[in-house]
Design an enzyme around this catalytic site. Structure first.
Site, PDB file in Angstrom:
ATOM      1  N   GLY A 139       1.244  -1.126   0.629  1.00 18.85           N
ATOM      2  CA  GLY A 139       0.183   0.234   0.299  1.00 18.85           C
ATOM      3  C   GLY A 139       0.630   1.163  -0.005  1.00 18.85           C
ATOM      4  N   ILE A 165      -7.415   1.130  -7.645  1.00 21.29           N
ATOM      5  CA  ILE A 165      -6.750   2.036  -8.414  1.00 21.29           C
ATOM      6  C   ILE A 165      -8.426   2.630  -8.199  1.00 21.29           C
ATOM      7  CG2 ILE A 165      -5.291   2.432 -10.872  1.00 21.29           C
ATOM      8  CD1 ILE A 165      -4.270   1.032  -8.119  1.00 21.29           C
ATOM      9  N   HIS A 286     -24.691  26.224  24.977  1.00 19.47           N
ATOM     10  CA  HIS A 286     -24.681  24.983  25.182  1.00 19.47           C
ATOM     11  C   HIS A 286     -22.665  24.619  25.567  1.00 19.47           C
ATOM     12  CE1 HIS A 286     -28.144  23.199  26.816  1.00 19.47           C
ATOM     13  NE2 HIS A 286     -28.663  23.576  25.775  1.00 19.47           N
ATOM     14  N   GLU A 371      -2.598   7.620  -0.752  1.00 17.55           N
ATOM     15  CA  GLU A 371      -1.484   8.468  -0.696  1.00 17.55           C
ATOM     16  C   GLU A 371      -0.765   8.373   0.664  1.00 17.55           C
ATOM     17  OE1 GLU A 371      -0.786   9.436  -3.276  1.00 17.55           O
ATOM     18  OE2 GLU A 371      -2.426  10.417  -4.677  1.00 17.55           O
ATOM     19  N   GLY A 372      -0.455   7.674   1.279  1.00 18.39           N
ATOM     20  CA  GLY A 372       0.042   7.760   2.491  1.00 18.39           C
ATOM     21  C   GLY A 372      -0.151   7.788   4.228  1.00 18.39           C
TER      22      GLY A 372
END
Length: 385
Positions: A139, A165, A286, A371-372
């Protein structure tokens, strides 16, 4: 906290125009379709892409010489992506997917390759594209891919498998990363340009996903796929370099996408808190709700400034490997927090599909992964200290 009219950095008239165009498109074309596209699951919203293509949103990031809008700087790309993903994270990323295909081409491609493969991405009839890196066994560790590209007469023969993909099967053009030297890790990776109808290339069924269902993901299978030498992108062994250059850009742009989604969740929760009454007063009065909204606003401002800073540094030619990872980490985790906080603020209604915040919460989880992952981002940052 509303976004004020003071610009972080002065924008040109052209930049303001593209931002306003995307802001209107996000509000009028993307946001109203978000739930429908999510429910459709594996049916990409091609009609929205075509509408965006007609007004120049899908190719704004491409160089003018190839028919694009000429906004090749990452800073402008972040301004656009933030607006589009405010409308809907999945649709926003789907509309601009061709930018991810273009990045390695711009980094490694010859003039002839750029003209041949980028020109078809401009205009109302723009082709769809895809970037194929991830494999079942790799990955975030892109250097460990095992798909092979063996040298044969006139080119290469590719064998292997890719997974998860984006746009696979829909896309007409692909950048595929494979090993030309299996004995090496990153130095053995090479990039190739392929078309969808290349013999030996096939696709799996759409993968069932948690969120961002506007983007359909499939597996790709390569069975002795011949690629002529002229369609090798860069030299042998340069693929990983091109991929890392792509990641520096994509991580910053995805940080902008995450920030846009976080802003959407915050604005939705804020409006709800102002109008919903509990125990005789608006829930914004609140303390617990007010403090939660304060945390959302603070994190969004931090993520946005980090993203724009990384974009400016990248455009100036600086090494932003660490900064890009910081921006993506901060923005993606901010988006996850803000969508969770929006669901929490709406209570049971936030958990219901009647409101969009539960979908956005599912959508932005991807930003902590693609992408990481966040763990990988922390590792990248630590290596750049």
């Amino acid at each position: 906290m509303a976004r004020n009219n003071v610009e972080y950095w002065p924008l040109s008239d052209e930049q303001r125009a593209i931002v306003e165009l995307c802001k209107d498109f996000a509000a009028n074309e993307i946001r109203p379709r978000g739930r429908e596209v999510d429910e459709a699951d594996t049916v990409p919203p091609e009609d929205i892409f075509r509408k965006a293509a007609e007004i120049g949103i899908t190719d704004f990031m491409l160089p003018e010489e190839f028919g694009g809008g000429g906004f090749t700087d990452v800073f402008t790309q972040c301004l656009v992506q933030e607006q589009l993903c405010w409308g809907d994270p999945g649709i926003g990323n789907f509309i601009c997917a061709n930018g991810f295909f273009a990045d390695p081409l711009l980094a490694l491609g010859s003039d002839l390759q750029k003209k041949k493969w980028l020109s078809p991405l401009a205009g109302p009839d723009a082709l769809f594209t895809s970037l194929a890196t991830t494999e079942p066994g790799s990955g975030s560790d892109s250097a460990s891919i095992v798909t092979r590209a063996d040298k044969v007469e006139g080119g290469y023969s590719i064998n292997g498998q890719k997974s998860w993909i984006s746009n696979a099967g829909l896309a007409d053009q692909y950048v595929v990363f494979a090993k030309t030297d299996p004995s090496e890790r990153s130095r053995g990776v090479t990039a190739f340009l392929l078309r969808k109808d290349t013999p030996g290339m096939s696709f799996g069924e759409p993968m069932k996903k948690m969120g961002q269902r506007a983007i359909v993901c499939r597996e790709i299978f390569f069975d002795n796929v011949f690629v002529p030498e002229e369609d090798r992108l860069g030299e042998e062994g340069q693929g990983f370099y091109g991929l890392m250059k792509t990641f520096d850009v994509s991580r910053v742009v995805l940080a902008a996408a995450a920030t846009g989604a976080a802003r959407a969740a915050y604005e939705y929760a804020l409006e709800y808190a102002r109008t919903r009454t509990q125990f005789g007063k608006p829930i914004i009065e609140h303390q617990a709700v007010a403090f939660r909204l304060a945390d959302m606003a603070t994190r969004i401002e931090s993520a946005w400034l980090m993203t724009l800073h990384a974009a400016r540094q990248l455009d100036a030619g600086e090494n932003v490997n660490g900064l890009a990872a910081m921006a993506k980490l901060q923005a993606s985790e901010t988006a996850m927090f803000c969508t969770w906080a929006a669901v929490q603020t709406l209570g049971g209604w936030g958990y219901s599909r009647e409101y969009p915040v539960e979908q956005w919460m599912r959508d932005v989880k991807l930003e902590e992964i693609e992408e990481g992952t966040s763990d990988i981002m922390r590792l990248v940052i630590s290596r750049n200290l």
